[in-house]
Design an enzyme around this catalytic site. Structure first.
Site, PDB file in Angstrom:
ATOM      1  CG  HIS A   1       1.023  -7.597   0.233  1.00 20.76           C
ATOM      2  ND1 HIS A   1       0.416  -6.665   1.023  1.00 20.76           N
ATOM      3  CD2 HIS A   1       2.321  -7.601   0.619  1.00 20.76           C
ATOM      4  CE1 HIS A   1       1.299  -6.128   1.842  1.00 20.76           C
ATOM      5  NE2 HIS A   1       2.456  -6.687   1.624  1.00 20.76           N
TER       6      HIS A   1
HETATM    7  P1  TYD Z   1       0.342  -2.219   2.498  1.00 21.43           P
HETATM    8  O1  TYD Z   1       1.743  -2.574   2.116  1.00 21.43           O
HETATM    9  O2  TYD Z   1      -0.755  -2.888   1.717  1.00 21.43           O
HETATM   10  O3  TYD Z   1       0.144  -2.485   4.057  1.00 21.43           O
HETATM   11  P2  TYD Z   1      -0.207  -3.823   4.874  1.00 21.43           P
HETATM   12  O4  TYD Z   1       0.447  -4.957   4.176  1.00 21.43           O
HETATM   13  O5  TYD Z   1       0.342  -3.584   6.226  1.00 21.43           O
HETATM   14  O6  TYD Z   1      -1.665  -3.979   4.937  1.00 21.43           O
HETATM   15  O7  TYD Z   1       0.183  -0.651   2.433  1.00 21.43           O
HETATM   16  C1  TYD Z   1      -0.964   0.001   2.926  1.00 21.43           C
HETATM   17  C2  TYD Z   1      -1.074   1.341   2.221  1.00 21.43           C
HETATM   18  O8  TYD Z   1       0.035   2.166   2.533  1.00 21.43           O
HETATM   19  C3  TYD Z   1      -1.115   1.230   0.697  1.00 21.43           C
HETATM   20  O9  TYD Z   1      -2.054   2.159   0.209  1.00 21.43           O
HETATM   21  C4  TYD Z   1       0.258   1.627   0.278  1.00 21.43           C
HETATM   22  C5  TYD Z   1       0.728   2.557   1.361  1.00 21.43           C
HETATM   23  N1  TYD Z   1       2.172   2.480   1.614  1.00 21.43           N
HETATM   24  C6  TYD Z   1       2.998   3.544   1.254  1.00 21.43           C
HETATM   25  O10 TYD Z   1       2.543   4.572   0.717  1.00 21.43           O
HETATM   26  N2  TYD Z   1       4.342   3.463   1.515  1.00 21.43           N
HETATM   27  C7  TYD Z   1       4.883   2.376   2.118  1.00 21.43           C
HETATM   28  O11 TYD Z   1       6.117   2.345   2.354  1.00 21.43           O
HETATM   29  C8  TYD Z   1       4.030   1.264   2.454  1.00 21.43           C
HETATM   30  C9  TYD Z   1       4.577   0.036   3.096  1.00 21.43           C
HETATM   31  C10 TYD Z   1       2.684   1.378   2.189  1.00 21.43           C
END
Ligand code: TYD
Length: 135
Positions: A50
């Site tokens: 992303h």
């Molecule tokens: P995401 O940013 O997509 O993680 P990655 O890039 O490591 O795969 O986030 C994963 C999940 O966690 C998504 O449902 C959103 C949640 N999240 C939060 O609630 N707070 C946060 O600070 C972050 C970074 C993610």
């Protein structure tokens, strides 16, 4: 690469071990509003895929190693993070993917703002459409 670079932090090393201080706006190019860390990633799993419209982040691998691929419409780079005194700065409109987490990897992320799902771009085609106007 535009909006993406490695940062080298101070390492205060002595007979008691290592200490790395990180100060907002001094050692990272933004004010830190949030930190989070990623650990216990199952073998072979990829994360990320992303971009953010507004967020500035620095990724620091505190233990183990992880590869990070970063892209914008004009450039692409791969970094291996395996040193707790090095950070990878990722600015807005940079697509990123994390993969090849080694066992025991702990990835710390410093972020410039609170979590806000609406400033994520999770679809690569939409990312390219928006980013093409900026690069
Ligand atoms: P995401 O940013 O997509 O993680 P990655 O890039 O490591 O795969 O986030 C994963 C999940 O966690 C998504 O449902 C959103 C949640 N999240 C939060 O609630 N707070 C946060 O600070 C972050 C970074 C993610």
């Amino acid at each position: 690469m535009y909006n993406c670079s490695l940062l080298k932090f101070i390492n205060l090393k002595n007979k008691y071990g290592n200490l790395t201080p990180i100060e907002e706006t001094v050692d990272v190019p933004f004010n830190i509003k949030r930190i989070y860390y990623i650990s216990k990633v199952p073998q072979g799993l990829n994360r990320g895929s992303h971009a953010h419209r507004k967020l500035h982040q620095v990724l620091i691998c505190l233990n183990g190693s992880v590869k990070v691929k970063v892209k914008n419409p004009k450039e692409e780079s791969e970094f291996i993070l395996d040193d707790a005194t090095v950070g990878l700065y990722i600015g807005p409109y940079t697509w990123s993917e994390m993969y090849e987490f080694s066992e025991g990897t702990v990835l710390l992320v410093l972020a410039s703002d609170f979590y806000n799902e609406s400033e994520y771009i999770r679809n690569f085609d939409i990312y390219m459409e928006e980013a093409n106007k900026r690069y």
